[in-house]
Design an enzyme around this catalytic site. Structure first.
Site, short mmCIF file in Angstrom:
data_model
loop_
_atom_site.label_atom_id
_atom_site.label_comp_id
_atom_site.label_asym_id
_atom_site.label_seq_id
_atom_site.Cartn_x
_atom_site.Cartn_y
_atom_site.Cartn_z
N SER A 76 45.25 49.32 35.21
CA SER A 76 45.64 50.34 36.20
C SER A 76 46.04 51.68 35.62
O SER A 76 46.24 52.64 36.37
CB SER A 76 46.78 49.81 37.08
OG SER A 76 46.30 48.84 37.98
N LYS A 79 43.93 54.53 36.81
CA LYS A 79 44.09 55.17 38.12
C LYS A 79 44.50 56.63 38.00
O LYS A 79 44.26 57.42 38.91
CB LYS A 79 45.10 54.39 38.96
CG LYS A 79 44.63 52.98 39.30
CD LYS A 79 45.74 52.15 39.95
CE LYS A 79 45.28 50.72 40.20
NZ LYS A 79 46.38 49.88 40.74
N TYR A 201 35.67 49.84 40.71
CA TYR A 201 37.09 49.62 40.43
C TYR A 201 37.27 48.65 39.25
O TYR A 201 38.09 48.88 38.35
CB TYR A 201 37.79 49.09 41.68
CG TYR A 201 39.24 48.74 41.47
CD1 TYR A 201 40.19 49.75 41.29
CD2 TYR A 201 39.67 47.42 41.42
CE1 TYR A 201 41.53 49.44 41.08
CE2 TYR A 201 41.00 47.11 41.21
CZ TYR A 201 41.92 48.12 41.04
OH TYR A 201 43.24 47.81 40.82
N TYR A 253 54.55 50.92 39.97
CA TYR A 253 54.58 50.01 41.11
C TYR A 253 55.95 50.04 41.79
O TYR A 253 56.55 51.10 41.96
CB TYR A 253 54.18 48.60 40.68
CG TYR A 253 52.93 48.57 39.86
CD1 TYR A 253 51.74 49.11 40.36
CD2 TYR A 253 52.91 48.03 38.56
CE1 TYR A 253 50.57 49.09 39.61
CE2 TYR A 253 51.74 48.01 37.82
CZ TYR A 253 50.58 48.55 38.34
OH TYR A 253 49.44 48.53 37.59
N VAL A 271 48.43 46.14 33.88
CA VAL A 271 48.80 44.77 33.56
C VAL A 271 48.21 44.29 32.23
O VAL A 271 48.50 43.18 31.79
CB VAL A 271 48.42 43.79 34.69
CG1 VAL A 271 49.20 44.11 35.96
CG2 VAL A 271 46.92 43.79 34.94
#
Length: 317
Positions: A76, A79, A201, A253, A271
């Site tokens: 992630s 992103k 993705y 998060y 992660v």
């Protein structure tokens, strides 16, 4: 009379190599803490006795310690870069499709999508990143080539690529992402085929980079949008400010508040155990340690960034 505090932007008073070496030694005493992301099979076997840290300054200087040249799946962290590309493509129109609020929920949550009619809370949740992926697919002729060229230019490393084993593992275990994407599509907030969006993705999450690559690649957010590796204005100074603000409020998060309290830097985690952080106007920074805490952030990476800001005073607060 009280002596004025040191200016934290004055790096001349810091021995950065010594600081990073000290942090590396401290982290090694805690190897084994945290839990790897075993719900993605290809990440389950990554050893926990790994730690790398690197920082990159606008003048090109790099300081590093530990396993800083060992590549890992950035997950992630990607992103940040797809958000940058999506903003390049459609600008402020993006915010009609994804919000800019902290979520308070896990990164793969579906809960808020029901109440908020398919509009993700922020671009760093999985749902929000799927919107960025959809925008990129709609606005760039070859989305995969565009992303790879972007990452290679930002990092200055032409060998940055993807790991097909990780991408396949993501596809085979990504049931919740499939549900999120279809849920968004059901509200009319996705233009491309759901499987095409998911494939892109998974591709972005499977990018393999090391700490030096990542520290260099996030440097444009520390330098008013300018990439020192390619001498390109990647985004405007205001754009860099906006992305940094989202990293601060949503980049880790549902632990973003605690991360701001404990570390005090805009950051984005993944992660795979990587975290990128930005000291605005000063440096790009990256850490990696695969063991995660209960929120999905690198446990020892968070500790290392905490120690770095405390030892240098380089916090935004």
């Amino acid at each position: 009379m009280r002596k004025p505090p040191h200016n934290p932007h004055d790096l001349g008073r810091h021995d950065l190599d010594d600081i990073l070496g000290t942090i590396d030694e401290e982290v090694r005493q805690r190897f084994g803490e945290g839990k790897v992301a075993d719900y993605i099979p290809s990440l389950a076997d990554v050893p926990r006795d790994r730690f790398g840290i690197a920082l990159a300054l606008p003048d090109g200087a790099v300081h590093e310690a530990g396993h800083s040249r060992e590549r890992f799946s950035i997950q992630s962290v990607s992103k940040v870069y797809t958000l940058t590309l999506a903003l390049e493509a459609i600008g402020e129109e993006l915010w009609k499709r994804v919000d800019r609020e902290p979520s308070g929920d896990p990164f793969n949550s579906l809960v808020q999508l029901e109440y908020e009619k398919g509009i993700p809370r922020n671009p760093f949740m999985n749902a929000g990143a799927l919107i960025s992926a959809d925008v990129i697919l709609s606005n760039f002729e070859d989305a995969e080539a565009t992303l790879l060229a972007f990452m290679r230019a930002r990092s200055g490393n032409p060998d940055v690529g993807t790991d097909e084993v990780v991408a396949r593992s993501e596809r085979e275990s990504g049931y919740r992402n499939v549900a999120v994407a279809n849920f968004i599509r059901s509200f009319g907030n996705m233009d491309n085929d759901v499987q095409d969006v998911l494939d892109f993705y998974y591709l972005q999450c499977s990018l393999r980079m090391d700490c030096v690559d990542l520290a260099r690649s996030v440097r444009y957010l520390a330098d008013a949008g300018h990439c020192a590796s390619s001498d390109v204005q990647v985004t405007t100074a205001e754009g860099a400010t906006r992305i940094n603000s989202l990293m601060m409020t949503a980049g880790t998060y549902d632990a973003a508040g605690d991360f701001a309290f404990y570390v005090g830097l805009p950051a984005k985690s993944g992660v795979g155990g990587g975290i990128v952080a930005v000291v605005p106007h000063v440096m790009g920074l990256s850490v990696w340690s695969p063991g995660l805490d209960e929120k999905g952030n690198s446990l020892l990476g968070r500790y290392a960034l905490h120690r770095f800001t405390r030892m240098t005073g380089l916090s935004v607060f």
